[in-house]
Design an enzyme around this catalytic site. Structure first.
Site, mmCIF file in Angstrom:
data_model
loop_
_atom_site.group_PDB
_atom_site.id
_atom_site.type_symbol
_atom_site.label_atom_id
_atom_site.label_comp_id
_atom_site.label_asym_id
_atom_site.label_seq_id
_atom_site.Cartn_x
_atom_site.Cartn_y
_atom_site.Cartn_z
ATOM 1 N N TYR A 138 37.589 46.955 37.716
ATOM 2 C CA TYR A 138 38.722 47.296 36.856
ATOM 3 C C TYR A 138 38.641 46.442 35.602
ATOM 4 O O TYR A 138 38.484 45.223 35.686
ATOM 5 C CB TYR A 138 40.031 47.025 37.599
ATOM 6 C CG TYR A 138 41.268 47.376 36.800
ATOM 7 C CD1 TYR A 138 41.590 48.705 36.530
ATOM 8 C CD2 TYR A 138 42.113 46.383 36.323
ATOM 9 C CE1 TYR A 138 42.737 49.033 35.802
ATOM 10 C CE2 TYR A 138 43.260 46.698 35.601
ATOM 11 C CZ TYR A 138 43.564 48.023 35.345
ATOM 12 O OH TYR A 138 44.691 48.352 34.630
ATOM 13 N N ASP A 150 33.613 40.568 33.097
ATOM 14 C CA ASP A 150 35.070 40.615 33.025
ATOM 15 C C ASP A 150 35.603 39.472 33.894
ATOM 16 O O ASP A 150 35.637 39.571 35.119
ATOM 17 C CB ASP A 150 35.583 41.967 33.522
ATOM 18 C CG ASP A 150 37.088 42.103 33.333
ATOM 19 O OD1 ASP A 150 37.782 41.061 33.341
ATOM 20 O OD2 ASP A 150 37.563 43.232 33.186
ATOM 21 N N LYS A 154 44.817 36.354 31.616
ATOM 22 C CA LYS A 154 45.573 35.672 32.664
ATOM 23 C C LYS A 154 45.700 34.161 32.444
ATOM 24 O O LYS A 154 46.536 33.727 31.673
ATOM 25 C CB LYS A 154 44.976 36.013 34.036
ATOM 26 C CG LYS A 154 45.088 37.521 34.328
ATOM 27 C CD LYS A 154 44.962 37.854 35.769
ATOM 28 C CE LYS A 154 44.837 39.341 36.039
ATOM 29 N NZ LYS A 154 46.102 40.060 36.126
HETATM 30 N N1 HOZ Z 1 46.628 45.705 37.602
HETATM 31 C C1 HOZ Z 1 47.154 44.489 38.110
HETATM 32 C C2 HOZ Z 1 46.551 44.108 39.388
HETATM 33 N N2 HOZ Z 1 45.158 44.206 39.470
HETATM 34 C C3 HOZ Z 1 48.632 44.562 38.324
HETATM 35 C C4 HOZ Z 1 49.385 44.394 37.092
HETATM 36 C C5 HOZ Z 1 50.855 44.250 37.327
HETATM 37 O O1 HOZ Z 1 51.468 45.114 37.956
HETATM 38 O O2 HOZ Z 1 51.420 43.271 36.884
#
Ligand code: HOZ
Length: 430
Positions: free
Chosen positions: A155, A246, A274
């Protein structure tokens, strides 16, 4: 939502149901990111969070939870960390956005360049998605090629071209790409199984870039098999393609220099997010100077953003990253991660597999090692959902999907780990 066995602080009357009704009228599904709806774990309402403190969250109904999600990874010092909050408060007093260069963004860039082995220059943006989008553009411009190689279950934010068989709920919802992405946009994206070097071998030839999570974290935690990252590096070198790591999740988490430091394999470009924003919205794209200087205004690859290098976000990031210079941080994260994973493995007694690297882990409800998305999907997602609900009812919040990670912070301690392990053991013996 009622959790009778949760510890409650000075509880107001229960408000979540009403709030969710209101949210659903105003926001699609009542949430601003799909996994938060908690449908994957069979709940009809999300948690609405009122506040966080260290390793704990408190919802709008006054329930307290040990939080193993930690905002999906950024909060290495836990919620409402005193030093981070002080840094943000001080910055806010001087103004919240200038759309002009600041000392803070130079200091944050310095922390990143000092720490991440392959990064000589960095461009700050506002999210990991933005950083991935810019990495794709830069890689295509640098190589004069269009084709991208990625891995199923990987992802890289919700970038159109990278949503093909993506993790973080995309592939697991059975969406090969997603409606709204023209076929032409993913036509140049080739997807291969994670950890399968033989499968990807010929595909790298003629590609602009290979994008990979060096430790997959969005199909659950799936570490690279020995030789996988090294093999990708070799294939990219032979083919003249760029290797893009990533490290939005792994950066400053599995080591100060991320997975590239931990495994000793250097990419051409690195996507960060993050932790580098200390819990505020930040993304970053970094790499070798000659590549980064293709970006405008030095080069002609356009990339811009009003909130890029935002002073509140850079203040939080600098406050956090400076403290991560201390190696004892990573020793403690490793100790906590080891204790949690060992405890959960013993609790599961062969009914689940715990995969962990440093302070990120996933409990897969299936026996045996998970090396790719197909194997991750053989997990018993219903069993995971039942475990989630069991833990939540005992005041413990883990990722509300089998295909995500849990995150250890320095605010967690042995007490939180032991409580979590005991609650998991109770589930697995029943
Ligand atoms: N896509 C995020 C986890 N892999 C979650 C993002 C969120 O809901 O804060």
């Amino acid at each position: 939502m009622r959790f009778d066995t949760c510890s409650r602080s000075s509880a107001p009357e229960l408000v979540t149901g009403d709030l969710f009704d209101r949210a659903r009228r105003l926001i699609p599904g009542g949430v601003n990111s799909p996994v938060r709806a908690m449908r994957a774990v069979g709940l009809e309402e999300p948690l609405f969070i009122r506040r966080g403190e260290g390793a704990y969250l408190e919802d709008m109904d006054g329930n307290r939870f040990v939080d193993w999600v930690q905002s999906w990874g950024p909060l290495i010092f836990g919620h409402a960390d005193v030093e981070t909050v002080a840094a943000v408060r001080a910055a806010a007093g001087d103004g919240t956005s200038f759309g002009a260069p600041t000392l803070g963004e130079v200091e944050l860039a310095q922390e990143i360049v000092d720490a991440v082995p392959s990064v000589e220059q960095v461009r700050l943006v506002s999210s990991g998605t933005e950083a991935a989008m810019s990495a794709v553009r830069l890689a295509r411009a640098a190589t004069g090629r269009d084709r991208l190689v990625k891995f199923a279950g990987g992802y890289h934010g919700h970038v159109d071209a990278l949503l093909a068989q993506a993790g973080s709920g995309v592939a697991t919802l059975g969406i090969p790409s997603t409606p709204g992405v023209p076929a032409a946009v993913t036509a140049d994206t080739a997807v291969y199984p994670y950890n399968d070097l033989a499968a990807v071998d010929l595909a790298v030839d003629g590609a602009a870039a290979v994008l990979v999570e060096p430790i997959a974290g969005n199909m659950g935690v799936v570490p690279p098999e020995p030789g996988f990252l090294e093999g990708l590096r070799g294939l990219c070198d032979e083919a003249g393609a760029l290797l893009v790591f990533d490290e939005v999740i792994t950066g400053f988490r599995v080591a100060r220099g991320g997975a590239q430091e931990r495994f000793g394999v250097l990419p051409d470009l690195t996507i960060l997010g993050k932790i580098v924003g200390g819990g505020l919205p930040v993304g970053a794209l970094g790499g070798r100077r000659e590549l980064m200087e293709l970006l405008a205004p030095e080069g002609d690859v356009y990339q811009a953003g009003t909130l890029s290098g935002n002073p509140l976000a850079t203040a939080a990031g600098v406050s956090v990253l400076r403290r991560l210079r201390d190696p004892s941080v990573y020793e403690e994260l490793e100790r906590l991660g080891t204790r949690l994973a060992a405890g959960l493995a013993e609790a599961a007694g062969g009914r689940a597999t715990i995969q962990r690297v440093g302070a990120m882990a996933t409990l897969f409800c299936r026996p045996g090692r998970v090396r790719n998305l197909e194997e991750a999907e053989r997990s018993d997602a219903e069993a995971y959902a039942a475990l989630f609900r069991h833990l939540l009812a005992r005041g413990i919040y883990v990722a509300p999907s089998q295909f995500e990670a849990l995150f250890v912070s320095l605010a967690h301690g042995d007490e939180e780990i032991d409580r979590t392990v005991a609650a998991a053991a109770e589930f697995f013996v029943s």
